[in-house]
Design a protein around this motif. Structure first.
Motif, PDB file in Angstrom:
ATOM      1  N   ALA A  33      33.125  39.078  44.930  1.00 25.66           N
ATOM      2  CA  ALA A  33      32.751  39.201  43.517  1.00 25.66           C
ATOM      3  C   ALA A  33      33.576  40.504  42.652  1.00 25.66           C
ATOM      4  O   ALA A  33      33.943  39.654  41.747  1.00 25.66           O
ATOM      5  CB  ALA A  33      31.522  40.034  43.850  1.00 25.66           C
ATOM      6  N   LEU A  34      33.882  41.279  43.668  1.00 27.67           N
ATOM      7  CA  LEU A  34      34.827  42.130  42.903  1.00 27.67           C
ATOM      8  C   LEU A  34      36.031  41.606  42.952  1.00 27.67           C
ATOM      9  O   LEU A  34      36.682  41.910  41.606  1.00 27.67           O
ATOM     10  CB  LEU A  34      35.357  43.196  43.418  1.00 27.67           C
ATOM     11  CG  LEU A  34      34.054  44.351  43.931  1.00 27.67           C
ATOM     12  CD1 LEU A  34      34.506  45.215  45.433  1.00 27.67           C
ATOM     13  CD2 LEU A  34      34.243  45.466  43.193  1.00 27.67           C
ATOM     14  N   GLY A  35      36.953  39.892  43.574  1.00 26.01           N
ATOM     15  CA  GLY A  35      38.350  39.362  43.405  1.00 26.01           C
ATOM     16  C   GLY A  35      37.661  38.628  42.031  1.00 26.01           C
ATOM     17  O   GLY A  35      38.477  38.117  41.048  1.00 26.01           O
ATOM     18  N   ARG A  36      36.777  38.358  41.427  1.00 25.41           N
ATOM     19  CA  ARG A  36      35.900  37.783  40.794  1.00 25.41           C
ATOM     20  C   ARG A  36      36.034  38.911  38.967  1.00 25.41           C
ATOM     21  O   ARG A  36      36.627  38.106  38.386  1.00 25.41           O
ATOM     22  CB  ARG A  36      34.559  37.171  40.651  1.00 25.41           C
ATOM     23  CG  ARG A  36      34.302  35.448  41.642  1.00 25.41           C
ATOM     24  CD  ARG A  36      33.706  35.355  41.426  1.00 25.41           C
ATOM     25  NE  ARG A  36      32.674  34.860  42.514  1.00 25.41           N
ATOM     26  CZ  ARG A  36      32.029  34.532  42.810  1.00 25.41           C
ATOM     27  NH1 ARG A  36      30.787  34.324  42.103  1.00 25.41           N
ATOM     28  NH2 ARG A  36      31.838  33.342  43.687  1.00 25.41           N
ATOM     29  N   VAL A  37      35.516  39.615  39.487  1.00 25.73           N
ATOM     30  CA  VAL A  37      35.272  40.315  38.421  1.00 25.73           C
ATOM     31  C   VAL A  37      36.898  41.057  38.340  1.00 25.73           C
ATOM     32  O   VAL A  37      36.873  41.165  37.306  1.00 25.73           O
ATOM     33  CB  VAL A  37      34.706  42.228  38.536  1.00 25.73           C
ATOM     34  CG1 VAL A  37      34.572  43.011  37.612  1.00 25.73           C
ATOM     35  CG2 VAL A  37      33.445  41.465  38.704  1.00 25.73           C
ATOM     36  N   LEU A  38      37.846  41.083  39.176  1.00 23.28           N
ATOM     37  CA  LEU A  38      38.675  41.637  38.486  1.00 23.28           C
ATOM     38  C   LEU A  38      40.469  40.275  38.386  1.00 23.28           C
ATOM     39  O   LEU A  38      41.553  41.114  39.002  1.00 23.28           O
ATOM     40  CB  LEU A  38      39.513  43.092  39.718  1.00 23.28           C
ATOM     41  CG  LEU A  38      38.556  44.352  39.675  1.00 23.28           C
ATOM     42  CD1 LEU A  38      38.086  44.677  41.185  1.00 23.28           C
ATOM     43  CD2 LEU A  38      39.416  45.158  38.440  1.00 23.28           C
ATOM     44  N   GLY A  39      39.886  39.865  38.253  1.00 19.43           N
ATOM     45  CA  GLY A  39      41.024  38.385  38.853  1.00 19.43           C
ATOM     46  C   GLY A  39      40.607  37.414  37.632  1.00 19.43           C
ATOM     47  O   GLY A  39      39.998  38.103  36.424  1.00 19.43           O
ATOM     48  N   SER A  40      40.792  36.088  37.751  1.00 19.90           N
ATOM     49  CA  SER A  40      40.868  35.032  37.240  1.00 19.90           C
ATOM     50  C   SER A  40      40.731  33.726  37.857  1.00 19.90           C
ATOM     51  O   SER A  40      40.496  34.030  38.926  1.00 19.90           O
ATOM     52  CB  SER A  40      42.330  35.372  36.634  1.00 19.90           C
ATOM     53  OG  SER A  40      44.206  34.312  37.175  1.00 19.90           O
ATOM     54  N   ASP A  41      40.715  32.238  37.504  1.00 18.10           N
ATOM     55  CA  ASP A  41      40.272  31.742  38.145  1.00 18.10           C
ATOM     56  C   ASP A  41      40.752  30.974  39.046  1.00 18.10           C
ATOM     57  O   ASP A  41      40.374  31.073  40.111  1.00 18.10           O
ATOM     58  CB  ASP A  41      40.011  29.921  36.725  1.00 18.10           C
ATOM     59  CG  ASP A  41      39.080  30.409  36.211  1.00 18.10           C
ATOM     60  OD1 ASP A  41      38.080  31.364  36.280  1.00 18.10           O
ATOM     61  OD2 ASP A  41      39.612  29.415  34.485  1.00 18.10           O
ATOM     62  N   GLU A  42      41.875  31.144  39.351  1.00 12.61           N
ATOM     63  CA  GLU A  42      42.949  30.818  39.888  1.00 12.61           C
ATOM     64  C   GLU A  42      43.502  32.182  40.879  1.00 12.61           C
ATOM     65  O   GLU A  42      44.516  31.792  41.694  1.00 12.61           O
ATOM     66  CB  GLU A  42      44.742  30.917  39.859  1.00 12.61           C
ATOM     67  CG  GLU A  42      44.167  28.546  38.531  1.00 12.61           C
ATOM     68  CD  GLU A  42      43.794  29.016  37.396  1.00 12.61           C
ATOM     69  OE1 GLU A  42      44.629  30.139  36.795  1.00 12.61           O
ATOM     70  OE2 GLU A  42      43.172  28.366  36.823  1.00 12.61           O
ATOM     71  N   HIS A  43      43.405  33.817  40.690  1.00 11.07           N
ATOM     72  CA  HIS A  43      43.853  34.677  41.245  1.00 11.07           C
ATOM     73  C   HIS A  43      42.390  35.804  41.671  1.00 11.07           C
ATOM     74  O   HIS A  43      42.657  36.850  40.605  1.00 11.07           O
ATOM     75  CB  HIS A  43      45.037  35.342  40.496  1.00 11.07           C
ATOM     76  CG  HIS A  43      46.558  34.577  40.520  1.00 11.07           C
ATOM     77  ND1 HIS A  43      46.323  33.428  38.541  1.00 11.07           N
ATOM     78  CD2 HIS A  43      47.590  33.830  41.116  1.00 11.07           C
ATOM     79  CE1 HIS A  43      47.855  33.224  39.386  1.00 11.07           C
ATOM     80  NE2 HIS A  43      48.613  32.446  39.845  1.00 11.07           N
ATOM     81  N   PRO A  44      42.414  35.884  41.848  1.00 13.60           N
ATOM     82  CA  PRO A  44      41.280  36.358  42.446  1.00 13.60           C
ATOM     83  C   PRO A  44      41.952  38.025  42.585  1.00 13.60           C
ATOM     84  O   PRO A  44      43.430  38.495  42.908  1.00 13.60           O
ATOM     85  CB  PRO A  44      40.643  36.736  43.987  1.00 13.60           C
ATOM     86  CG  PRO A  44      40.777  35.168  44.630  1.00 13.60           C
ATOM     87  CD  PRO A  44      42.342  34.392  43.654  1.00 13.60           C
ATOM     88  N   PHE A  45      41.837  38.971  41.939  1.00 15.33           N
ATOM     89  CA  PHE A  45      42.571  40.324  42.133  1.00 15.33           C
ATOM     90  C   PHE A  45      44.012  40.263  40.870  1.00 15.33           C
ATOM     91  O   PHE A  45      44.536  41.075  40.992  1.00 15.33           O
ATOM     92  CB  PHE A  45      42.316  41.203  42.939  1.00 15.33           C
ATOM     93  CG  PHE A  45      40.787  41.927  44.475  1.00 15.33           C
ATOM     94  CD1 PHE A  45      40.237  42.193  43.690  1.00 15.33           C
ATOM     95  CD2 PHE A  45      40.742  40.395  45.057  1.00 15.33           C
ATOM     96  CE1 PHE A  45      39.564  42.951  44.744  1.00 15.33           C
ATOM     97  CE2 PHE A  45      39.689  40.762  45.746  1.00 15.33           C
ATOM     98  CZ  PHE A  45      38.966  41.907  45.150  1.00 15.33           C
ATOM     99  N   GLY A  46      43.628  38.870  39.648  1.00 16.21           N
ATOM    100  CA  GLY A  46      44.856  38.850  39.397  1.00 16.21           C
ATOM    101  C   GLY A  46      44.951  39.312  37.793  1.00 16.21           C
ATOM    102  O   GLY A  46      45.352  38.727  36.827  1.00 16.21           O
ATOM    103  N   HIS A  47      44.018  39.667  37.251  1.00 15.26           N
ATOM    104  CA  HIS A  47      43.300  39.862  36.146  1.00 15.26           C
ATOM    105  C   HIS A  47      44.719  40.751  34.927  1.00 15.26           C
ATOM    106  O   HIS A  47      45.304  39.998  34.374  1.00 15.26           O
ATOM    107  CB  HIS A  47      42.036  40.931  35.720  1.00 15.26           C
ATOM    108  CG  HIS A  47      42.194  40.664  34.970  1.00 15.26           C
ATOM    109  ND1 HIS A  47      41.358  41.909  34.248  1.00 15.26           N
ATOM    110  CD2 HIS A  47      42.419  40.457  33.071  1.00 15.26           C
ATOM    111  CE1 HIS A  47      41.031  42.277  32.514  1.00 15.26           C
ATOM    112  NE2 HIS A  47      41.432  40.587  32.165  1.00 15.26           N
TER     113      HIS A  47
END
Length: 173
Positions: A136-150
């Motif tokens: 869930a954190l990977g989604r909040v702090l990420g993008s479609d292709e990059h968890p934690f990669g916002h």
């Protein structure tokens, strides 16, 4: 899913470049509208946007650690982003910068302090479904292709903005 250590390492790596770019820019660079990402955002809007999502990530953790419901904004992603940016625009620039730095520091301390059990505990992600907290954190702090990669999604625009701002600073006495 992404391991806790990998998530923290990715967030720290991206944030180092982000901070270096922000530190290279002057106060005037921060306020000019329509300068980031081909839209109407200023640099301060981007910083408010990043800080807002980091704050939502902290709320996602609190949902598990404090067993309280997440305060998630209503609307689609564009409406959520617009509302968060408008809210951050009300802050004086120095307060926004301090608040953004404090939010990031609190997020990193919080992530580092999570136990493996908490990292893998279930959290509601909407639509009646759940995911592990780390996912869930990977989604909040990420993008479609990059968890934690916002931040990765915004660094290209920020690099281009910093490069375009260099001649302005060189001509300033």
């Amino acid at each position: 899913g992404t391991t806790q250590a990998d998530a923290i390492a990715e967030l720290e790596r991206l944030h180092r470049e982000y901070r270096a770019l922000l530190d290279s820019l002057t106060g005037a660079d921060w306020e000019r509208p329509g300068t980031i990402g081909g839209g109407d955002w200023s640099l301060r809007d981007l910083v408010g946007h990043i800080a807002s999502w980091e704050s939502l990530a902290l709320g996602t953790v609190a949902e598990v650690t404090e067993e309280r419901p997440r305060d998630w904004p209503a609307g689609d992603i564009d409406q959520v982003n617009q509302e968060m940016v408008l809210r951050q625009r009300r802050l004086p620039l120095d307060e926004l910068r301090r608040s953004a730095a404090e939010t990031h520091d609190r997020l990193m301390r919080t992530l580092a302090g999570l136990t493996p059990t908490l990292w893998s505990s279930a959290v509601a992600v909407g639509g009646g479904s759940t995911a592990e907290l780390g996912e869930a954190l990977g989604r909040v702090l990420g993008s479609d292709e990059h968890p934690f990669g916002h931040l990765r999604d915004h660094l290209g625009d920020l690099r281009a903005f910093a490069k375009a701002s260099e001649p302005d600073r060189a001509n300033t006495p």
